[in-house]
Structure formats: C-alpha cells, structure tokens
Design an enzyme around this catalytic site. Structure first.
Site, PDB file in Angstrom:
ATOM      1  N   CYS A 116       0.815  -1.228   0.000  1.00  0.00           N
ATOM      2  CA  CYS A 116       0.000   0.000   0.000  1.00  0.00           C
ATOM      3  C   CYS A 116       0.841   1.268   0.000  1.00  0.00           C
ATOM      4  O   CYS A 116       0.351   2.336  -0.371  1.00  0.00           O
ATOM      5  CB  CYS A 116      -0.926   0.009   1.211  1.00  0.00           C
ATOM      6  SG  CYS A 116      -2.141  -1.300   1.144  1.00  0.00           S
ATOM      7  N   HIS A 258      -3.314   7.583   1.519  1.00  0.00           N
ATOM      8  CA  HIS A 258      -3.709   6.241   1.100  1.00  0.00           C
ATOM      9  C   HIS A 258      -5.118   6.005   1.631  1.00  0.00           C
ATOM     10  O   HIS A 258      -5.409   6.261   2.809  1.00  0.00           O
ATOM     11  CB  HIS A 258      -2.715   5.245   1.693  1.00  0.00           C
ATOM     12  CG  HIS A 258      -3.145   3.815   1.581  1.00  0.00           C
ATOM     13  ND1 HIS A 258      -3.674   3.296   0.427  1.00  0.00           N
ATOM     14  CD2 HIS A 258      -3.126   2.803   2.483  1.00  0.00           C
ATOM     15  CE1 HIS A 258      -3.959   2.027   0.615  1.00  0.00           C
ATOM     16  NE2 HIS A 258      -3.647   1.697   1.849  1.00  0.00           N
ATOM     17  N   ASN A 288      -9.990   0.055  -0.780  1.00  0.00           N
ATOM     18  CA  ASN A 288      -8.530   0.216  -0.674  1.00  0.00           C
ATOM     19  C   ASN A 288      -7.896  -0.407  -1.924  1.00  0.00           C
ATOM     20  O   ASN A 288      -8.006  -1.614  -2.140  1.00  0.00           O
ATOM     21  CB  ASN A 288      -8.077  -0.495   0.610  1.00  0.00           C
ATOM     22  CG  ASN A 288      -6.579  -0.454   0.827  1.00  0.00           C
ATOM     23  OD1 ASN A 288      -5.805  -0.228  -0.108  1.00  0.00           O
ATOM     24  ND2 ASN A 288      -6.165  -0.695   2.061  1.00  0.00           N
TER      25      ASN A 288
HETATM   26  O1  UT7 Z   1      -3.592  -0.690   3.534  1.00  0.00           O
HETATM   27  C1  UT7 Z   1      -3.604  -1.577   4.586  1.00  0.00           C
HETATM   28  C2  UT7 Z   1      -4.654  -2.642   4.332  1.00  0.00           C
HETATM   29  N1  UT7 Z   1      -5.428  -2.967   5.476  1.00  0.00           N
HETATM   30  C3  UT7 Z   1      -6.556  -2.336   5.807  1.00  0.00           C
HETATM   31  O2  UT7 Z   1      -6.997  -1.425   5.160  1.00  0.00           O
HETATM   32  C4  UT7 Z   1      -7.277  -2.831   7.050  1.00  0.00           C
HETATM   33  C5  UT7 Z   1      -7.234  -1.935   8.243  1.00  0.00           C
HETATM   34  N2  UT7 Z   1      -8.138  -2.480   9.277  1.00  0.00           N
HETATM   35  C6  UT7 Z   1      -9.439  -2.290   9.230  1.00  0.00           C
HETATM   36  O3  UT7 Z   1      -9.919  -1.575   8.350  1.00  0.00           O
HETATM   37  C7  UT7 Z   1     -10.306  -2.934  10.292  1.00  0.00           C
HETATM   38  O4  UT7 Z   1      -9.499  -3.590  11.239  1.00  0.00           O
HETATM   39  C8  UT7 Z   1     -11.317  -3.933   9.670  1.00  0.00           C
HETATM   40  C9  UT7 Z   1     -12.393  -3.162   8.901  1.00  0.00           C
HETATM   41  C10 UT7 Z   1     -10.633  -4.922   8.745  1.00  0.00           C
HETATM   42  C11 UT7 Z   1     -12.021  -4.715  10.769  1.00  0.00           C
HETATM   43  O5  UT7 Z   1     -12.689  -3.839  11.632  1.00  0.00           O
HETATM   44  P1  UT7 Z   1     -12.536  -4.032  13.202  1.00  0.00           P
HETATM   45  O6  UT7 Z   1     -13.400  -3.035  13.848  1.00  0.00           O
HETATM   46  O7  UT7 Z   1     -11.063  -3.988  13.529  1.00  0.00           O
HETATM   47  O8  UT7 Z   1     -13.165  -5.474  13.424  1.00  0.00           O
HETATM   48  P2  UT7 Z   1     -12.510  -6.746  14.106  1.00  0.00           P
HETATM   49  O9  UT7 Z   1     -11.469  -7.337  13.230  1.00  0.00           O
HETATM   50  O10 UT7 Z   1     -12.133  -6.412  15.525  1.00  0.00           O
HETATM   51  O11 UT7 Z   1     -13.722  -7.729  14.146  1.00  0.00           O
HETATM   52  C12 UT7 Z   1     -14.918  -7.437  14.910  1.00  0.00           C
HETATM   53  C13 UT7 Z   1     -15.957  -8.494  14.575  1.00  0.00           C
HETATM   54  C14 UT7 Z   1     -15.422  -9.923  14.607  1.00  0.00           C
HETATM   55  O12 UT7 Z   1     -16.446 -10.752  15.119  1.00  0.00           O
HETATM   56  P3  UT7 Z   1     -16.415 -11.273  16.655  1.00  0.00           P
HETATM   57  O13 UT7 Z   1     -15.138 -12.025  16.767  1.00  0.00           O
HETATM   58  O14 UT7 Z   1     -16.418 -10.008  17.485  1.00  0.00           O
HETATM   59  O15 UT7 Z   1     -17.649 -12.082  16.753  1.00  0.00           O
HETATM   60  C15 UT7 Z   1     -15.200 -10.255  13.148  1.00  0.00           C
HETATM   61  O16 UT7 Z   1     -15.315 -11.639  12.911  1.00  0.00           O
HETATM   62  O17 UT7 Z   1     -16.441  -8.300  13.250  1.00  0.00           O
HETATM   63  C16 UT7 Z   1     -16.342  -9.523  12.516  1.00  0.00           C
HETATM   64  N3  UT7 Z   1     -16.123  -9.224  11.107  1.00  0.00           N
HETATM   65  C17 UT7 Z   1     -17.129  -8.985  10.256  1.00  0.00           C
HETATM   66  N4  UT7 Z   1     -18.463  -8.962  10.417  1.00  0.00           N
HETATM   67  C18 UT7 Z   1     -19.206  -8.664   9.333  1.00  0.00           C
HETATM   68  C19 UT7 Z   1     -14.948  -9.108  10.451  1.00  0.00           C
HETATM   69  N5  UT7 Z   1     -15.170  -8.813   9.148  1.00  0.00           N
HETATM   70  C20 UT7 Z   1     -16.512  -8.729   9.015  1.00  0.00           C
HETATM   71  C21 UT7 Z   1     -17.358  -8.434   7.916  1.00  0.00           C
HETATM   72  N6  UT7 Z   1     -18.690  -8.413   8.124  1.00  0.00           N
HETATM   73  N7  UT7 Z   1     -16.875  -8.166   6.700  1.00  0.00           N
END
Ligand code: UT7
Length: 331
Positions: A116, A258, A288
């Site tokens: 990225c 970015h 992204n």
């Molecule tokens: O350029 C670098 C590339 N990377 C990125 O751009 C990613 C940067 N990170 C993020 O944008 C965020 O961390 C995410 C959007 C990927 C995730 O958001 P978060 O608030 O950090 O969620 P989390 O990983 O803590 O997950 C919370 C919950 C989990 O469920 P449980 O364990 O609490 O039951 C996940 O399994 O949300 C769940 N989850 C989803 N639910 C619905 C994860 N992905 C999804 C989804 N839809 N797509």
C-alpha cells in the site's frame, strides 16, 4: 532539498474499471452486511477489473491520461516507475508492459513493490532522478488488480480491497509549473511478526505455488485487521504532523492519504486536532486499492478542485512490510 533541481507534478491521471462490486453484492458471498462494512470502513463499493484487463493495461490508461494532462508525448518519457503488488507476471516488469502500451520508446523502467505504500516509494525514487538532473520526464504509476489475490470467502479481507490505477508525471518545477515537492520520506520495519500482519504466503520463492497451496488459497491475502488499524492510525498522524512541522498547520490545503479506512482517517484527525474534511476521501467508491490509491485520490482531488492553489498538500501511505512514507507538495 538545497542545490537540487526543484521537482513538480506536471500531470495526473487515473483509471477505474467499469464493474462495480457493492456491499450488497458481497452480502451474497460472505456473512456480512452493507451496514457493517460502511460503519467500520466507509466503503460502499469497489471496482473490479474485467477478465481482459490486468494491472499493466490499467496502469497504461492512467499513464496516458497523466501525459495528456501534462501535454507531454509518450516519446518524451525517460523513466517509468511502476508501483504494484499485483504485476501482470512475476517478470518481466509492468514498467516494460506500460512502456510498450503507451509507446514510450525512449524510456527505461522498473517496478517497485511496497504494497500500500508502493506509490509513495516510487514517487520518492522518481524525485531523486529529477532533482539530480538525470531525467526531466519521469512517469510514476500505481496500479493494482487486487481482486486476483483476494479470497472472496474471507470476510475479513474481501470487503476492503478493489482494483484501479493512477499515475503522475514528475518534471523539473520550471516545466511542471505546479506541485512543488517540498519533502518525501520512505521507511520500512520488517520481520516475521510484521509479515503476519498482512501478506500473501504462497507463490514466492519461500513457498512456490503447488496444487496444494492453490487449494488452500495461500496465494490470497491474509490480514490482521486490528494490527493494521492501530499501525495506520499512529503512522498517519505522525507523518502528517512531522511533514507539516517546518511550515505550520495554517499552510495546509488538503491531506490526500492512502485510502485505507474512513475510521482510521477520523481517528488520526482526532489525534491531530484537525477537521476530517481536511482529508480527501474517495474510499466509499473504490475501497482500498493499495499502490493505486494515492494517485487515484490525488487525481480526483485535483479534478474536483480540492487542492487549493499555493497551499500545502500532503500524501501519507502505510501498509504491509511494515512500510510507510509521505510526500509534501505546494500546489
Ligand atoms: O492498507 C492496509 C490494508 N489494510 C486495511 O486497510 C485494514 C485496516 N483495518 C481495518 O480496516 C479494520 O481492522 C477492519 C475493517 C478490517 C475490521 O474492523 P474491526 O473493527 O477492527 O473489526 P474486528 O477485526 O475487531 O472484528 C470485529 C468483529 C469480529 O467478530 P467477533 O469475533 O467479534 O464475533 C469479526 O469476525 O467483526 C467480525 N467481522 C465482520 N463482520 C461482518 C470481520 N469482518 C466482518 C465483515 N462483516 N466483513
């Protein structure tokens, strides 16, 4: 940058493939919802390249648009730097493919892979060639067909990424007439733990592609979203703060970062005590797009008249590696 030739941004171009993949489309593929994706990321939809498109062909379209914007012919280009994580082939380089497609008969070129952060790394490299007087016309392209390395059964990653391409032509400021580059930086911090934050495990020399790696989808991205999130917020805020320190916040016209996640932008702005509308965002449309995101966003900000004349514009990028960097220009 004393005793060096001042560098400017002479041309900007971008390309987004036609096919739209909306959050509602993703609801049919994985257990997710439009509401979850939009609230957590700010993304509504992303673009997906067609079967006949590759990162080279998309990059070539963006490159031609940047040349048209600058009023420079392909034959005048001396160097092509292509930032991509998803090259057409392991080799030869995308720079070769773009050079051929746009007819840049006199240009040399090579690819830069820093995920990225890739475009900022290529931009930084291009600046060295122009400010040293080695070349006068350097094309910097960021292009990705990330849909080829996304696992559309993994809701942690498939909601985030999209395809696209952007390009800039860098020239001596006296030819470019705008976008004077004031500073640029690149940084990396690698290691096995950092690999696990965001990587594609197979298909390289460590784990060559086999029927088993393909069956296990090890040629697609895995990501520790939370770790990336924390790293991105602190790095974004640090890069903006440090790059503006010699000039003062009052000179800032726009931040064009970015396009990583709208929540990351909001959290970083809170740390910087800065209004969110200072940050240009098009993540709702494209998601992204890794190395393509900065030049696509910069091009759209320019076209939408969001870069105030005479003011500072800073781009900050961060991603796998870990890697991060910035460039600061006076528009
Ligand atoms: O350029 C670098 C590339 N990377 C990125 O751009 C990613 C940067 N990170 C993020 O944008 C965020 O961390 C995410 C959007 C990927 C995730 O958001 P978060 O608030 O950090 O969620 P989390 O990983 O803590 O997950 C919370 C919950 C989990 O469920 P449980 O364990 O609490 O039951 C996940 O399994 O949300 C769940 N989850 C989803 N639910 C619905 C994860 N992905 C999804 C989804 N839809 N797509």
């Amino acid at each position: 940058m004393k005793n060096r030739i001042p560098v400017g941004i002479a041309g900007l171009g971008a390309y987004a493939p036609e096919k739209v993949l909306s959050n509602h489309d993703l609801e049919k593929l994985v257990d997710t919802s439009d509401e979850w994706i939009y609230q957590r990321t700010g993304i509504r939809e992303r673009r997906i390249a067609g079967p006949d498109e590759d990162s080279g062909s998309m990059g070539a379209i963006a490159a031609m648009r940047a040349l048209d914007d600058a009023g420079v012919a392909p034959e005048e280009v001396e160097l092509i730097l292509c930032a991509t994580t998803t090259p057409d082939l392991p080799f030869p380089t995308n720079a070769c493919h773009i050079q051929h497609k746009i007819g840049a008969k006199r240009a040399g070129g090579f690819d830069i892979n820093s995920a990225c952060s890739g475009f900022v790394f290529a931009f930084n490299t291009a600046v060295q060639f122009v400010q040293s007087g080695t070349y006068r016309n350097v094309l910097v392209v960021g292009t990705e067909k990330l849909s080829t390395i996304v696992n559309y059964e993994d809701r942690n990653t498939c909601v985030i990424f999209g395809d696209g391409a952007g390009a800039m032509l860098l020239r001596p400021l006296e030819d470019a007439g705008r976008g004077e580059v004031l500073s640029t930086s690149i940084s990396t911090d690698g290691g096995p733990e950092q690999d696990s934050v965001l990587m594609v495990a197979a298909g390289g020399s460590r784990m060559p592609a086999t029927a088993e790696t393909v069956a296990l989808r090890q040629h697609t991205m895995i990501m520790g979203g939370n770790k990336v999130y924390r790293f991105a917020v602190s790095t974004f805020a640090k890069l903006v703060k440090e790059s503006l320190e010699p000039y003062g916040y009052e000179q800032l016209g726009r931040i064009v970062p970015h396009q990583v996640n709208q929540r990351i932008v909001e959290a970083a702005c809170e740390r910087l005590d800065m209004p969110v509308d200072m940050v240009f965002s098009n993540i709702h449309k494209y998601g992204n797009t890794a190395a393509a995101s900065v030049p696509v966003a910069f091009t759209e900000a320019y076209r939408e008249d969001m870069l105030p004349k005479g003011k500072l514009v800073v781009s900050a990028a961060f991603g796998a590696g870990l890697s991060w960097g910035h460039f600061l220009v006076r528009w």
